[in-house]
Write an enzyme that holds these catalytic residues in place. Structure first.
Site, mmCIF file in Angstrom:
data_model
loop_
_atom_site.group_PDB
_atom_site.id
_atom_site.type_symbol
_atom_site.label_atom_id
_atom_site.label_comp_id
_atom_site.label_asym_id
_atom_site.label_seq_id
_atom_site.Cartn_x
_atom_site.Cartn_y
_atom_site.Cartn_z
ATOM 1 N N ASP A 84 0.834 -1.196 0.000
ATOM 2 C CA ASP A 84 0.000 0.000 0.000
ATOM 3 C C ASP A 84 0.869 1.246 0.000
ATOM 4 O O ASP A 84 1.976 1.251 0.526
ATOM 5 C CB ASP A 84 -0.970 0.038 1.182
ATOM 6 C CG ASP A 84 -2.041 1.093 0.948
ATOM 7 O OD1 ASP A 84 -3.003 0.797 0.216
ATOM 8 O OD2 ASP A 84 -1.883 2.233 1.427
ATOM 9 N N TYR A 160 -1.727 12.861 2.508
ATOM 10 C CA TYR A 160 -2.244 11.953 3.541
ATOM 11 C C TYR A 160 -1.671 12.295 4.911
ATOM 12 O O TYR A 160 -2.364 12.260 5.928
ATOM 13 C CB TYR A 160 -1.913 10.493 3.205
ATOM 14 C CG TYR A 160 -2.891 9.865 2.245
ATOM 15 C CD1 TYR A 160 -4.190 9.562 2.651
ATOM 16 C CD2 TYR A 160 -2.542 9.584 0.943
ATOM 17 C CE1 TYR A 160 -5.095 8.998 1.780
ATOM 18 C CE2 TYR A 160 -3.436 9.016 0.053
ATOM 19 C CZ TYR A 160 -4.717 8.727 0.474
ATOM 20 O OH TYR A 160 -5.610 8.178 -0.392
HETATM 21 O O1 CP3 Z 1 -3.168 -4.876 -7.299
HETATM 22 C C1 CP3 Z 1 -3.047 -3.802 -6.690
HETATM 23 O O2 CP3 Z 1 -2.949 -2.716 -7.268
HETATM 24 C C2 CP3 Z 1 -3.070 -3.862 -5.200
HETATM 25 C C3 CP3 Z 1 -1.960 -3.187 -4.497
HETATM 26 C C4 CP3 Z 1 -2.303 -1.790 -4.035
HETATM 27 C C5 CP3 Z 1 -3.064 -1.467 -2.852
HETATM 28 N N1 CP3 Z 1 -3.019 -0.119 -2.678
HETATM 29 C C6 CP3 Z 1 -3.716 -2.414 -1.924
HETATM 30 C C7 CP3 Z 1 -4.976 -1.958 -1.269
HETATM 31 C C8 CP3 Z 1 -1.880 -0.592 -4.598
HETATM 32 C C9 CP3 Z 1 -1.099 -0.363 -5.896
HETATM 33 C C10 CP3 Z 1 -2.335 0.457 -3.731
HETATM 34 C C11 CP3 Z 1 -2.000 1.877 -3.959
HETATM 35 C C12 CP3 Z 1 -2.752 2.894 -3.213
HETATM 36 N N2 CP3 Z 1 -3.106 2.890 -1.897
HETATM 37 C C13 CP3 Z 1 -3.139 4.137 -3.751
HETATM 38 C C14 CP3 Z 1 -2.817 4.602 -5.142
HETATM 39 C C15 CP3 Z 1 -3.688 3.984 -6.153
HETATM 40 C C16 CP3 Z 1 -4.927 4.763 -6.439
HETATM 41 O O3 CP3 Z 1 -6.004 4.173 -6.242
HETATM 42 O O4 CP3 Z 1 -4.830 5.889 -6.881
HETATM 43 C C17 CP3 Z 1 -3.786 4.861 -2.751
HETATM 44 C C18 CP3 Z 1 -4.397 6.215 -2.903
HETATM 45 C C19 CP3 Z 1 -3.754 4.061 -1.578
HETATM 46 C C20 CP3 Z 1 -4.272 4.407 -0.219
HETATM 47 C C21 CP3 Z 1 -5.416 3.553 0.115
HETATM 48 N N3 CP3 Z 1 -5.323 2.192 0.378
HETATM 49 C C22 CP3 Z 1 -6.774 3.924 0.219
HETATM 50 C C23 CP3 Z 1 -7.307 5.315 -0.035
HETATM 51 C C24 CP3 Z 1 -7.479 2.777 0.590
HETATM 52 C C25 CP3 Z 1 -8.937 2.679 0.959
HETATM 53 C C26 CP3 Z 1 -9.802 2.822 -0.242
HETATM 54 C C27 CP3 Z 1 -10.506 1.541 -0.532
HETATM 55 O O5 CP3 Z 1 -10.490 1.130 -1.695
HETATM 56 O O6 CP3 Z 1 -11.071 0.984 0.416
HETATM 57 C C28 CP3 Z 1 -6.563 1.691 0.635
HETATM 58 C C29 CP3 Z 1 -6.892 0.278 0.950
HETATM 59 C C30 CP3 Z 1 -6.387 -0.764 -0.001
HETATM 60 N N4 CP3 Z 1 -5.087 -0.868 -0.448
HETATM 61 C C31 CP3 Z 1 -7.134 -1.846 -0.542
HETATM 62 C C32 CP3 Z 1 -6.244 -2.593 -1.328
HETATM 63 C C33 CP3 Z 1 -6.547 -3.864 -2.095
HETATM 64 C C34 CP3 Z 1 -8.613 -2.160 -0.291
HETATM 65 C C35 CP3 Z 1 -8.919 -2.366 1.125
HETATM 66 C C36 CP3 Z 1 -8.854 -3.763 1.695
HETATM 67 O O7 CP3 Z 1 -8.450 -4.794 1.078
HETATM 68 O O8 CP3 Z 1 -9.232 -3.847 2.856
#
Ligand code: CP3
Length: 360
Positions: A84, A160
């Site tokens: 992440d 953030y």
């Molecule tokens: O295959 C992939 O791309 C997964 C790897 C990955 C994750 N986060 C895992 C994750 C990547 C490349 C990210 C990058 C990330 N994290 C970004 C940039 C990408 C974008 O969307 O612009 C950002 C802004 C984040 C910060 C973040 N992480 C947020 C805002 C959230 C919550 C939003 C949501 O979708 O719930 C996360 C959680 C997150 N990171 C999840 C995943 C698969 C979903 C939550 C979970 O599994 O519980």
């Protein structure tokens, strides 16, 4: 002087994906997806039932498993390591958690120069678990597909750290930027120190390409981006390239920022789904590769409409070397996985880039 990345192409895995990042000709357009491992996928949810997001990130066996499962299930040309954006905050001294339904919450957000001064920059080695996961993914795929490491861009991570989570108007971030420009620069410089080392660890572990996510750069005007964000971002891009991999630089809502983002020197710009790929790439003089940019919500449509949109984007790319097919932002929960798989087939059936013929 670092060796230009294009001269290193023979020493890194000569995958279709890496070649496209370097604007070299390929047999067909490579394809992968932002957030390809995520909650829309049953296998990921199965792992998530037993482990928190942070646990998956920090356990190389689990992070590698979800990375590999997603890439194999979709049959894509590249795998992005499961991690992440916010992980480096912890080793700088900011604790955070993911709260269900709320997204990330940073417990004590930065609001003044003293708390920026107090941030650590010498603990990036604590992020070694990401490199260990990459090693496992590389051991699995060998040279079959490209392996992508990633990190956040200085602006998006700073936002953030300052807002304490997601934001609508970025008021606290911009207040610090405008009213305490010295502290702002110090923060971005500190982020660059940590991110450069984090990226270098990922490359040492075997990442072929590094993607820098500036997801919220679209919140900035062009003059603010240029004055407050471009210099540190350019430094980070150059320093990652100096360790020998191409850099993809991605943001959302960036149509007006793209020429300035290009000045970072990134090898590839990731285009968001609102930006018409043909015009954007032409306006960049085709001076970098272009990744994108299907609207992720198109994946909820019927296959025939999805096929038309996929082929439209490939038409817009016109078979030029340097197009990587992707979405224009991440896959969202609820997306039918078979539609994501169908996109891979629609890209493949389009055939080899017959540049001259299609450009007419
Ligand atoms: O295959 C992939 O791309 C997964 C790897 C990955 C994750 N986060 C895992 C994750 C990547 C490349 C990210 C990058 C990330 N994290 C970004 C940039 C990408 C974008 O969307 O612009 C950002 C802004 C984040 C910060 C973040 N992480 C947020 C805002 C959230 C919550 C939003 C949501 O979708 O719930 C996360 C959680 C997150 N990171 C999840 C995943 C698969 C979903 C939550 C979970 O599994 O519980």
């Amino acid at each position: 002087m670092p060796t230009p990345v294009s001269d290193l192409s023979s020493s890194i895995s000569a995958s279709r994906f890496v070649r496209a990042c370097l604007r070299q000709p390929v047999d067909r357009t490579p394809v992968w997806f932002l957030r390809q491992a995520g909650r829309y996928m049953r296998e990921y949810m199965e792992v998530r039932r037993h482990h928190s997001l942070i646990e998956i990130c920090k356990r190389p066996d689990l992070a590698a498993e979800v990375t590999i499962t997603a890439a194999e299930k979709l049959d894509v040309d590249a795998a992005i390591i499961f991690a992440d954006l916010l992980l480096p905050l912890e080793c700088m001294g900011l604790d955070f958690e993911f709260q269900a339904g709320e997204g990330p919450v940073i417990h004590r957000p930065l609001r003044d120069a003293a708390s920026i001064e107090a941030l650590s920059t010498n603990r990036a080695s604590e992020l070694a678990y990401v490199g260990e996961a990459i090693q496992k993914v590389v051991a699995h795929f060998k040279d079959r597909i490209g392996i992508i490491g990633f990190c956040g861009a200085p602006f998006t991570l700073a936002s953030y750290m300052i807002e304490g989570g997601g934001s609508r108007n970025y008021i606290e971030t911009k207040k610090l930027m405008y009213r305490q420009p010295g502290a702002w620069r110090k923060l971005l410089d500190k982020l660059v120190v940590v991110l450069r080392e984090f990226a270098a660890q990922q490359v040492a572990a075997g990442a072929d390409v590094l993607q820098i996510f500036d997801s919220w750069a679209g919140a900035l005007s062009v003059p603010d981006y240029r004055e407050f964000v471009l210099p540190a971002t350019r430094t980070l891009v150059r320093e990652v390239q100096a360790v020998g991999v191409p850099v993809i630089y991605f943001g959302v809502d960036t149509a007006s920022l793209l020429p300035s983002m290009r000045e970072t020197g990134a090898d590839v710009l990731g285009l968001d789904w609102r930006t018409p790929l043909d015009r954007a790439w032409r306006d960049l003089d085709y001076a970098c590769a272009a990744q994108g940019n299907l609207d992720p919500i198109t994946l909820f449509a019927d296959p025939e409409l999805i096929r038309a949109r996929v082929h439209h984007i490939l038409d817009q790319a016109g078979g030029r070397p340097g197009h990587i097919f992707n979405l224009g932002h991440g896959i969202v929960p609820g997306t039918p996985v078979e539609n994501v798989q169908a996109v891979v087939q629609f890209v493949r059936e389009y055939g080899p880039p017959l540049a001259e013929a299609r450009r007419g």
